[in-house]
Design an enzyme around this catalytic site. Structure first.
Site, PDB file in Angstrom:
ATOM      1  CD  GLU A  69      -3.035  -1.125   2.194  1.00  0.00           C
ATOM      2  OE1 GLU A  69      -4.099  -1.714   1.939  1.00  0.00           O
ATOM      3  OE2 GLU A  69      -2.806  -0.562   3.283  1.00  0.00           O
ATOM      4  CB  CYS A  95       3.017   7.499   3.051  1.00  0.00           C
ATOM      5  SG  CYS A  95       3.470   6.243   4.261  1.00  0.00           S
ATOM      6  CB  CYS A 142       6.962  -5.469   8.545  1.00  0.00           C
ATOM      7  SG  CYS A 142       8.298  -4.658   9.456  1.00  0.00           S
ATOM      8  CB  CYS A 148       6.105  -2.587  15.742  1.00  0.00           C
ATOM      9  SG  CYS A 148       7.838  -2.237  15.358  1.00  0.00           S
ATOM     10  CB  CYS A 194       2.768  -1.428  13.260  1.00  0.00           C
ATOM     11  SG  CYS A 194       2.894  -1.228  11.475  1.00  0.00           S
ATOM     12  CB  CYS A 246       0.686   6.734  11.463  1.00  0.00           C
ATOM     13  SG  CYS A 246       2.210   6.184  12.164  1.00  0.00           S
TER      14      CYS A 246
END
Length: 345
Positions: free
Chosen positions: A92, A105, A112, A116, A119, A338
């Protein structure tokens, strides 16, 4: 033997290829312009080449361009894209417009590996790194959308989408080289920020490579115990190690450094937390702390603090002469804010 991705050839290599098939050298420049200046997504689009030559290119090379698989528009003007890669993977990218800026962005990995806790991407497996030309494609698409929606080109790029950019080091740097090149998008590196969860070895490498772009550290907690609780990478890259790496980066480059700090209710939003944050800020030549509103995701237990708590936190930082800015979330209604990117479509 598999075919070569034509965008992985530089101009001299293209010229060499055209020489080998007894084509005039200027054809290489034409193709190069189609690939990087005109953002051609197929050989068929290269209309100033003969059909025979386009067929020859098709036989010898691939052009695995990124396509837009789905687009969502937020009530606040933010545009989220789900990009489809040549192998079917999805990432994305988001366009965030304001009165003065058009910010892209972009993602650097499919998923990933850092896990975290706050996220959405951290709950996905890392499938692979993006190639530099795929990252370039994201930016080119977002630039096109900026022009179509506002008549203005991109002004800023942040590598804050899916993935950890410094774990895809070579492709991220190559993509920035293409984006900033006069025969790419010609953007100033000072308008590009790479955000990292804190890979200290690679932060030092950025210093050694004397990069020209800005660096943001996703901090989110200002002591090791709390940071390790939400960001497992802190176990191997603790705050002291990161402070030393950031200072080394600055000594080598003099580039802008900023901190990202998401406020979580009853976790890192007290004045004691603010004090600890100030101590870290004082140890690094950071220009700014971006205080970010938390955007809830289904996997995580965190909540956004009450407005008066966030205001008190900001006021305390201001009283201690910290350059901090409260970054209001954009694109929350389409999961584009975010920490929310996870290919939900």
């Amino acid at each position: 033997m598999g075919k070569t991705n034509i965008r992985h050839l530089n101009l001299p290599a293209l010229q060499e290829y055209f020489g080998s098939i007894e084509e005039k050298p200027f054809r290489a420049k034409q193709v190069y312009e189609w690939l990087w200046l005109k953002h051609a997504t197929s050989f068929a689009a290269m209309t100033n080449l003969s059909k025979d030559l386009r067929n020859k290119l098709e036989e010898h090379f691939t052009l695995p361009a990124v396509t837009v698989d789905a687009t969502q528009n937020s009530a606040d003007g933010t545009i989220k894209n789900r990009f489809k890669l040549h192998d079917g993977h999805l990432v994305e990218g988001v366009l965030i417009p304001t009165d003065t800026r058009q910010t892209a962005c972009v993602s650097s990995q499919v998923g990933c590996s850092l896990s975290c806790k706050f996220c959405a991407t951290g709950y996905m497996d890392r499938k692979r790194n993006l190639d530099f030309d795929e990252i370039f494609d994201e930016v080119a698409w977002l630039n096109k959308q900026a022009l179509e929606s506002s008549g203005k080109k991109l002004t800023n790029i942040v590598y804050m989408g899916m993935g950890e950019p410094l774990l895809n080091y070579r492709n991220v740097l190559q993509s920035i080289e293409r984006i900033t090149s006069p025969d790419g998008l010609g953007m100033s590196p000072k308008r590009i920020t790479v955000s990292t969860a804190g890979v200290s070895k690679m932060i030092r490498q950025l210093g050694d490579d004397q990069v020209k772009f800005n660096l943001a550290l996703s901090l989110h907690a200002a002591n090791d115990a709390k940071r390790s609780e939400i960001m497992p990478i802190n176990d191997t890259n603790n705050l002291q190690v990161l402070i030393e790496a950031l200072n080394y980066f600055y000594k080598c480059t003099q580039n802008q450094i900023s901190f990202e700090y998401i406020l979580f209710k009853d976790f890192n939003d007290s004045l004691k937390d603010a004090d600890e944050l100030i101590k870290i800020y004082r140890q690094v030549p950071a220009d700014l702390i971006n205080i970010i509103e938390y955007n809830p995701i289904s996997h995580a237990k965190f909540q956004k603090p009450d407005e008066e708590v966030a205001d008190a936190f900001m006021e305390y930082l201001g009283k201690h002469r910290v350059n901090a800015r409260l970054r209001r979330s954009r694109g929350k209604d389409i999961d584009a804010a975010c920490g929310q990117l996870a290919n939900k479509g």
